[in-house]
Design a protein around this motif. Sequence first.
Motif, PDB file in Angstrom:
ATOM      1  N   LYS A 156      -8.436  79.367  66.778  1.00  0.00           N
ATOM      2  CA  LYS A 156      -9.229  78.183  66.428  1.00  0.00           C
ATOM      3  C   LYS A 156      -9.072  77.889  64.934  1.00  0.00           C
ATOM      4  N   TYR A 157      -8.910  78.951  64.164  1.00  0.00           N
ATOM      5  CA  TYR A 157      -8.710  78.835  62.716  1.00  0.00           C
ATOM      6  C   TYR A 157      -7.677  79.874  62.272  1.00  0.00           C
ATOM      7  N   LEU A 158      -7.075  79.590  61.111  1.00  0.00           N
ATOM      8  CA  LEU A 158      -6.150  80.558  60.514  1.00  0.00           C
ATOM      9  C   LEU A 158      -6.597  80.850  59.074  1.00  0.00           C
ATOM     10  N   ALA A 159      -6.914  82.125  58.815  1.00  0.00           N
ATOM     11  CA  ALA A 159      -7.338  82.501  57.455  1.00  0.00           C
ATOM     12  C   ALA A 159      -6.125  82.880  56.617  1.00  0.00           C
ATOM     13  N   THR A 160      -6.187  82.572  55.332  1.00  0.00           N
ATOM     14  CA  THR A 160      -5.175  83.093  54.407  1.00  0.00           C
ATOM     15  C   THR A 160      -5.906  83.800  53.266  1.00  0.00           C
ATOM     16  N   GLY A 161      -5.151  84.516  52.440  1.00  0.00           N
ATOM     17  CA  GLY A 161      -5.759  85.307  51.374  1.00  0.00           C
ATOM     18  C   GLY A 161      -5.869  84.567  50.050  1.00  0.00           C
ATOM     19  N   HIS A 162      -5.792  83.234  50.056  1.00  0.00           N
ATOM     20  CA  HIS A 162      -5.882  82.516  48.774  1.00  0.00           C
ATOM     21  C   HIS A 162      -7.218  82.820  48.082  1.00  0.00           C
ATOM     22  N   ASN A 163      -7.119  83.151  46.798  1.00  0.00           N
ATOM     23  CA  ASN A 163      -8.333  83.493  46.046  1.00  0.00           C
ATOM     24  C   ASN A 163      -8.691  82.365  45.073  1.00  0.00           C
ATOM     25  N   LEU A 164      -9.754  82.605  44.292  1.00  0.00           N
ATOM     26  CA  LEU A 164     -10.232  81.579  43.353  1.00  0.00           C
ATOM     27  C   LEU A 164      -9.137  81.132  42.384  1.00  0.00           C
ATOM     28  N   ASP A 165      -8.349  82.090  41.895  1.00  0.00           N
ATOM     29  CA  ASP A 165      -7.285  81.747  40.934  1.00  0.00           C
ATOM     30  C   ASP A 165      -6.262  80.821  41.585  1.00  0.00           C
ATOM     31  N   ASP A 166      -5.871  81.156  42.832  1.00  0.00           N
ATOM     32  CA  ASP A 166      -4.875  80.322  43.536  1.00  0.00           C
ATOM     33  C   ASP A 166      -5.380  78.886  43.690  1.00  0.00           C
ATOM     34  N   ILE A 167      -6.659  78.762  44.072  1.00  0.00           N
ATOM     35  CA  ILE A 167      -7.197  77.417  44.337  1.00  0.00           C
ATOM     36  C   ILE A 167      -7.307  76.635  43.024  1.00  0.00           C
ATOM     37  N   ALA A 168      -7.818  77.299  41.966  1.00  0.00           N
ATOM     38  CA  ALA A 168      -7.948  76.615  40.668  1.00  0.00           C
ATOM     39  C   ALA A 168      -6.566  76.162  40.178  1.00  0.00           C
ATOM     40  N   GLN A 169      -5.553  77.025  40.369  1.00  0.00           N
ATOM     41  CA  GLN A 169      -4.186  76.648  39.944  1.00  0.00           C
ATOM     42  C   GLN A 169      -3.691  75.430  40.734  1.00  0.00           C
ATOM     43  N   SER A 170      -3.956  75.423  42.047  1.00  0.00           N
ATOM     44  CA  SER A 170      -3.477  74.300  42.867  1.00  0.00           C
ATOM     45  C   SER A 170      -4.155  72.999  42.455  1.00  0.00           C
ATOM     46  N   VAL A 171      -5.452  73.061  42.149  1.00  0.00           N
ATOM     47  CA  VAL A 171      -6.167  71.846  41.732  1.00  0.00           C
ATOM     48  C   VAL A 171      -5.536  71.318  40.444  1.00  0.00           C
ATOM     49  N   MET A 172      -5.351  72.206  39.458  1.00  0.00           N
ATOM     50  CA  MET A 172      -4.791  71.773  38.168  1.00  0.00           C
ATOM     51  C   MET A 172      -3.371  71.233  38.336  1.00  0.00           C
ATOM     52  N   MET A 173      -2.604  71.913  39.183  1.00  0.00           N
ATOM     53  CA  MET A 173      -1.202  71.530  39.380  1.00  0.00           C
ATOM     54  C   MET A 173      -1.113  70.107  39.945  1.00  0.00           C
ATOM     55  N   ASN A 174      -1.955  69.807  40.923  1.00  0.00           N
ATOM     56  CA  ASN A 174      -1.904  68.477  41.525  1.00  0.00           C
ATOM     57  C   ASN A 174      -2.419  67.397  40.589  1.00  0.00           C
ATOM     58  N   ILE A 175      -3.410  67.762  39.753  1.00  0.00           N
ATOM     59  CA  ILE A 175      -3.923  66.784  38.779  1.00  0.00           C
ATOM     60  C   ILE A 175      -2.842  66.485  37.736  1.00  0.00           C
ATOM     61  N   VAL A 176      -2.232  67.523  37.197  1.00  0.00           N
ATOM     62  CA  VAL A 176      -1.229  67.302  36.146  1.00  0.00           C
ATOM     63  C   VAL A 176      -0.026  66.509  36.692  1.00  0.00           C
ATOM     64  N   ARG A 177       0.329  66.803  37.933  1.00  0.00           N
ATOM     65  CA  ARG A 177       1.455  66.051  38.543  1.00  0.00           C
ATOM     66  C   ARG A 177       1.042  64.640  38.958  1.00  0.00           C
ATOM     67  N   GLY A 178      -0.267  64.384  38.980  1.00  0.00           N
ATOM     68  CA  GLY A 178      -0.761  63.083  39.421  1.00  0.00           C
ATOM     69  C   GLY A 178      -0.673  62.927  40.931  1.00  0.00           C
ATOM     70  N   ASP A 179      -0.589  64.054  41.633  1.00  0.00           N
ATOM     71  CA  ASP A 179      -0.447  63.985  43.093  1.00  0.00           C
ATOM     72  C   ASP A 179      -1.825  64.061  43.761  1.00  0.00           C
ATOM     73  N   ILE A 180      -2.537  62.927  43.672  1.00  0.00           N
ATOM     74  CA  ILE A 180      -3.934  62.922  44.129  1.00  0.00           C
ATOM     75  C   ILE A 180      -4.012  62.965  45.661  1.00  0.00           C
ATOM     76  N   GLU A 181      -2.978  62.442  46.295  1.00  0.00           N
ATOM     77  CA  GLU A 181      -2.977  62.477  47.766  1.00  0.00           C
ATOM     78  C   GLU A 181      -2.921  63.933  48.248  1.00  0.00           C
ATOM     79  N   ARG A 182      -2.063  64.717  47.600  1.00  0.00           N
ATOM     80  CA  ARG A 182      -1.963  66.131  47.967  1.00  0.00           C
ATOM     81  C   ARG A 182      -3.257  66.870  47.605  1.00  0.00           C
ATOM     82  N   LEU A 183      -3.835  66.472  46.472  1.00  0.00           N
ATOM     83  CA  LEU A 183      -5.097  67.074  46.048  1.00  0.00           C
ATOM     84  C   LEU A 183      -6.163  66.863  47.134  1.00  0.00           C
ATOM     85  N   ALA A 184      -6.186  65.668  47.693  1.00  0.00           N
ATOM     86  CA  ALA A 184      -7.168  65.353  48.732  1.00  0.00           C
ATOM     87  C   ALA A 184      -6.947  66.207  49.981  1.00  0.00           C
ATOM     88  N   ARG A 185      -5.700  66.673  50.158  1.00  0.00           N
ATOM     89  CA  ARG A 185      -5.376  67.429  51.385  1.00  0.00           C
ATOM     90  C   ARG A 185      -5.571  68.936  51.227  1.00  0.00           C
TER      91      ARG A 185
END
Length: 307
Positions: A156-185
């Motif tokens: 029903k769901y799939l868990a991954t081991g992404h931690n706080l650092d991974d998520i914070a990095q992904s948010v910053m990465m998408n903002i800096v790239r201007g990829d707001i559509e990916r950020l929303a996903r």
Amino acid sequence: MKCDLCGNDAVTFVRYNGTHLCSEHFIDYVERRVKKEIRKEISLYKGDTVGVAVSGGKDSMVTLSILHSLFNERNGIRLVCISIDEGIDGYRPPSLDIVRRFCSEESIEYRERSFSELGLSMDEVAPVSGSSSPCTYCGVFRRKLMNDEARKVGAKYLATGHNLDDIAQSVMMNIVRGDIERLARLGPHTNIRPGLIPRFYPLRLIPEKESLLYSIVKDIPHWDGECPYWQAALRNEYRDLVDGLEDRSPGSKFSIVSSYDKLKPMLTQTYSPVTELKFCSCGEPCNGSRCKACEYEDYLIKRIRGL
Ligand SMILES: Nc1ncnc2c1ncn2[C@@H]1O[C@H](COP(=O)(O)OP(=O)(O)OP(=O)(O)O)[C@@H](O)[C@H]1O
């Protein structure tokens, strides 16, 4: 240093909230937040199956260990560990040995898939990836196999081991790239789309350092070798950026993720995910007529064979 809660020897100082914790209170501190996050992200009933993607690294092994203590025969939730062999010699085989052994000792159902099913390995792909990072291809193929296996086991769901650092990095990465559509996903995935198993992140609010310490104090086996292609990852720049912010202002990683959580409802209003997906001939859901993995497969196999 003594634990602020019981006076026993402390194993850590949590800088962002100024507390010293002993091993027992540290374990409790981590597990309470993981359980809260799981309750927030997903809802499960007796008979449901949960998949967990495990590489053998500390974060996914910690995730597997905590989920195993929560989901079991007693509450009727089936847990299935899913590992993917990307074909990276000297790196993946020893880490998968650790996962296999842990699952066998703990009686956890284990499924393994391999990039060889796609006719390639990362050791073949890396030299022909040109200006793209090998991680781009690796991620697409890995997510395809993970999703396919999760679907096969009826997760029903799939868990991954992404931690706080991974998520914070992904948010910053998408903002800096201007990829707001990916950020929303960015997950966790709240909407159900046929064929796509929603992913959730039990360690989403656990800093990487705490995940490592938890694995040490709980004696959870894990592989800490470094992927030979890791240096090529763009993500490393964002790791340094986010770590720098955290050094100067403790709590920055939490602020980045909680700001994202507040923005997410507005983002998804503008960039609502496509709910009517098509299916690629390989069985994977996709936006167009073919999935990204199949497109990459054709392109890379030609390059590997020098065609
Ligand atoms: N080969 C794999 N098989 C199964 N799941 C994987 C694999 N590689 C990555 N994952 C999943 O994706 C998550 C994030 O991947 P990432 O590459 O950051 O992990 P890692 O550095 O290998 O190890 P970990 O996150 O477990 O410490 C992992 O925590 C795991 O849930």
